[in-house]
Design a protein around this motif. Structure first.
Motif, short mmCIF file in Angstrom:
data_model
loop_
_atom_site.label_atom_id
_atom_site.label_comp_id
_atom_site.label_asym_id
_atom_site.label_seq_id
_atom_site.Cartn_x
_atom_site.Cartn_y
_atom_site.Cartn_z
N GLY A 112 -13.16 31.91 -17.35
CA GLY A 112 -14.53 31.99 -17.84
C GLY A 112 -14.62 32.69 -19.18
N TRP A 113 -13.84 33.75 -19.34
CA TRP A 113 -13.86 34.48 -20.62
C TRP A 113 -13.28 33.61 -21.75
N THR B 161 -18.05 25.70 -15.29
CA THR B 161 -18.48 26.31 -14.02
C THR B 161 -18.83 25.26 -12.98
N ALA B 162 -19.53 24.20 -13.38
CA ALA B 162 -19.86 23.14 -12.43
C ALA B 162 -18.60 22.50 -11.86
N SER B 163 -17.58 22.35 -12.70
CA SER B 163 -16.33 21.77 -12.23
C SER B 163 -15.64 22.68 -11.22
N LEU B 164 -15.69 23.99 -11.47
CA LEU B 164 -15.11 24.93 -10.50
C LEU B 164 -15.88 24.92 -9.19
N LEU B 165 -17.19 24.77 -9.26
CA LEU B 165 -18.00 24.66 -8.04
C LEU B 165 -17.57 23.42 -7.25
N SER C 128 -10.60 24.22 -16.61
CA SER C 128 -10.93 24.10 -15.19
C SER C 128 -9.67 23.78 -14.39
N ALA C 129 -8.84 22.89 -14.93
CA ALA C 129 -7.60 22.52 -14.25
C ALA C 129 -6.67 23.72 -14.10
N LEU C 130 -6.60 24.56 -15.13
CA LEU C 130 -5.72 25.73 -15.07
C LEU C 130 -6.18 26.73 -14.02
N VAL C 131 -7.51 26.86 -13.86
CA VAL C 131 -8.02 27.73 -12.79
C VAL C 131 -7.71 27.10 -11.44
N ALA C 132 -7.96 25.81 -11.29
CA ALA C 132 -7.69 25.14 -10.03
C ALA C 132 -6.22 25.24 -9.63
N ALA D 27 -5.28 17.84 -13.86
CA ALA D 27 -5.38 17.68 -15.32
C ALA D 27 -6.85 17.73 -15.68
N GLY D 28 -7.14 18.12 -16.91
CA GLY D 28 -8.52 18.17 -17.37
C GLY D 28 -8.63 17.58 -18.76
N HIS D 29 -9.75 16.93 -19.01
CA HIS D 29 -9.98 16.29 -20.31
C HIS D 29 -10.60 17.31 -21.26
N SER D 30 -9.84 17.68 -22.31
CA SER D 30 -10.34 18.63 -23.32
C SER D 30 -10.72 19.95 -22.66
N LEU D 31 -11.99 20.35 -22.73
CA LEU D 31 -12.45 21.56 -22.06
C LEU D 31 -12.00 21.60 -20.60
#
Length: 312
Positions: free
Chosen positions: A120-121, A76-80, A106-110, A98-102
């Motif tokens: 989020g789910w 969530t903080a990354s999306l903010l 966030s990258a897929l949402v962005a 790109a996103g590291h692990s988890l």
């Protein structure tokens, strides 16, 4: 206010990077609490079943160290950070993510591949499944510094040949590799690492992420992945498990499932972003500056900036 991108030019082509579990800290949501993007917190809370505002604003370090809490709060903080970045700097040219692990979620949402609600789910279900496995089969992870991936992999294979549950989990930079496995195997590996003249630091986690220890969480994650819509997306995403360029679509179900038990190829990911997708600068979005440091060690001549929120 949020710190602006420094050292960029109108011609810069940015790759946006999103951190994974481990960068969480108490109060990390505070810089965004009074921004228009804060509405994302309620959306993620509804989708995931967690009180994300509580985690971002009030939770202590012990609470945030729980795998499920850490993952949903960092996501969530990354999306903010991403939302405010796009609001304040809409003209900045982002060419890939790109996103590291988890952080891959966030990258897929962005990128527009996942909606905020679906992301989020999924992160909530992933975190719960991984936390359950960690309780049933505790593991450990450690960063090995000073040697290349081949040297560390050889040490790991030597330990495995003697019966140890030990794997390479993350290739983070040319001189940093994370190993993971049983607690005893990770502890014993410290002796091998020291004998090889390398440095070693046990990470504050209770799970062996990105190893076969997470296979038990795979069934739950695959069920969840089948229930969400992976859309076409607007930006390319470089995946952890194969360091290849992917766009949207159902292929991400398999990539996300493989990532749970597979090595994070972060060094390769950065090279693909820079050399294949022509990113000329990197932007670290989310809490902390971990990815900025790893990028500078991997591609020292390429500008890398943390989107660090300024204090109120």
């Amino acid at each position: 206010m949020v710190a602006q991108v420094h050292g960029s030019t109108a011609e810069s082509r940015y790759a946006a990077l999103f951190p994974g579990q481990g960068v969480q800290r108490p109060g990390m949501g505070e810089p965004w609490r009074d921004t228009p993007s804060w509405e994302l917190v309620e959306s993620v809370s509804r989708a995931s079943g967690f009180d994300v505002a509580e985690l971002l604003l009030s939770a202590d370090q012990e609470t945030l160290s729980r795998t499920d809490h850490a993952q949903i709060s960092v996501f969530t903080a990354s999306l903010l950070a991403w939302s405010e970045f796009r609001r304040l700097d809409p003209e900045t040219h982002v060419v890939a993510v790109a996103g590291h692990s988890l952080g891959e979620y966030s990258a897929l949402v962005a990128a527009g591949v996942l909606s905020v609600a679906d992301g989020g789910w999924l992160v909530g279900e992933r975190g719960r499944a991984m936390a359950a496995v960690a309780r049933q089969r505790p593991g450990a992870m450690a960063a090995v510094m000073g040697g290349g991936i081949d040297q560390v992999a050889e040490l790991v294979e030597s330990a495995r040949a003697e019966g140890a549950d030990l794997w390479v989990a993350n290739h983070n930079s040319p001189r940093q590799t994370v190993i993971a496995g049983s607690r005893s195997a990770v502890e014993s590996a410290g002796v091998r690492v020291a004998d090889a003249g390398l440095r070693y630091s046990v990470l504050p986690v209770g799970a062996a992420c990105h190893t076969p220890y997470m296979e038990a969480a795979g069934a739950a994650l695959r069920r969840a992945l089948e229930l969400v819509d992976f859309r076409a997306g607007a930006l390319p995403v470089v995946a952890n498990v194969d360091a290849a360029v992917h766009y949207g679509g159902s292929r991400w179900r398999e990539l996300c499932a493989r990532q749970l038990v597979g090595r994070v190829r972060w060094v390769d990911t950065l090279h693909v972003l820079h050399e294949d997708l022509d990113a000329t600068a990197f932007l670290d979005l989310g809490p902390g500056t971990t990815l900025t440091a790893l990028t500078k060690r991997t591609l020292p001549t390429v500008p890398s900036t943390s989107r660090v929120p300024a204090p109120h």
